[in-house]
Scaffold this active site. Structure first.
Site, PDB file in Angstrom:
ATOM      1  N   HIS A  40       2.900   4.095  12.120  1.00 32.45           N
ATOM      2  CA  HIS A  40       1.538   3.806  11.831  1.00 32.45           C
ATOM      3  C   HIS A  40       1.317   2.568  10.842  1.00 32.45           C
ATOM      4  CE1 HIS A  40      -2.885   5.802  11.169  1.00 32.45           C
ATOM      5  NE2 HIS A  40      -2.805   4.540  11.418  1.00 32.45           N
ATOM      6  N   GLU A  73      -3.478  -3.312   9.869  1.00 27.03           N
ATOM      7  CA  GLU A  73      -2.719  -2.490   8.827  1.00 27.03           C
ATOM      8  C   GLU A  73      -2.305  -3.635   7.692  1.00 27.03           C
ATOM      9  OE1 GLU A  73      -1.396   0.718   8.556  1.00 27.03           O
ATOM     10  OE2 GLU A  73      -2.833   0.932  10.303  1.00 27.03           O
ATOM     11  N   HIS A 124      -4.068  -2.476   4.417  1.00 25.33           N
ATOM     12  CA  HIS A 124      -2.832  -2.016   3.461  1.00 25.33           C
ATOM     13  C   HIS A 124      -1.878  -3.175   2.827  1.00 25.33           C
ATOM     14  CE1 HIS A 124      -4.067   2.018   4.644  1.00 25.33           C
ATOM     15  NE2 HIS A 124      -4.067   1.638   5.834  1.00 25.33           N
TER      16      HIS A 124
END
Length: 229
Positions: free
Chosen positions: A64, A118, A122
């Site tokens: 993930h 992502e 992040h």
């Protein structure tokens, strides 16, 4: 002339100081959460799922994300709006990403939207340690180190729609990986608690799995289903 030169030097020092402060504010973090999800649990909900354009993924945990985190449980996000996802940076990793970091969201996609999210949410908060290619490469290498399905099967825990104790799942992964995982559950369409995501903690280099400073709250029952995929 001397006064003008001094003024320029002072301005340069101030700019340098502010730049360092902004960088530290946006990119300092204490550890990563490395999160893998079980596709059977992702799909077996009222939200359903869509297989990626490359086809149905293997019945294995998929990545993930690799998420910078603080020791108090909070986390930075979207740290550098100028650092946009560039698919050319990961061209060499494409086949591995499709296999190990697939997007299961709808509509069906080639994964770029997922990977872009992502990186920008992040990955940009870890640019002090990892550039874009290194970030995705780190996730792929961590998955090789943490073979969750193998660890669970070794303990007799299989994706067969059966119920297993949460404690046995935690213990099996701890024995296989060497560190205590965080377990997140979701619910299927019938309301059953099922194994959804596994959190492992990684040092700031993005290389070594460590014991978690803080584990996420997983909302799991004492027994959870391990759904088929």
């Amino acid at each position: 002339m001397r006064y003008s030169t001094s003024l320029i030097l002072i301005k340069l020092l101030v700019i340098q100081y502010l730049s360092v402060q902004v960088l530290c504010a946006s990119q300092d973090f204490d550890f990563f959460y490395f999160v893998q999800q079980w596709p059977g649990a992702y799909c077996d909900t009222k939200h359903s799922c869509c297989y990626p354009k490359s086809g149905k993924p293997a019945a294995d945990f998929g990545i993930h994300g690799l998420w910078p985190n603080y020791n108090d449980g909070s986390y930075p996000s979207n740290c550098d709006p100028d650092s946009v996802f560039d698919k050319s940076e990961i061209s060499e990793l494409m086949s591995s990403l499709e296999k190990n970091w697939p997007s299961m969201s709808c509509p069906s996609s080639n994964g770029y939207r997922f990977w872009s999210h992502e990186w920008e949410k992040h990955g940009t908060c870890a640019e002090s340690e990892l550039d874009q290619k290194d970030y995705f490469q780190a996730g792929l290498k961590l998955k090789e180190k943490a073979n969750l399905l193998q660890a669970l099967k070794k303990a007799g825990i299989k994706p067969d729609d059966e119920l297993y104790s949460l404690e046995s799942i935690v213990q099996a992964i701890k024995e296989g990986v060497g560190h205590t995982p965080g377990i997140e559950c979701n619910k299927d369409s019938a309301g059953n608690s099922q194994l959804y995501q596994v959190y492992l903690c990684v040092d700031t280099s993005g290389q070594d799995i460590i014991e978690c400073p803080i584990l996420p709250r997983g909302r799991c029952a004492s027994t959870v289903q391990f759904p088929k995929f």
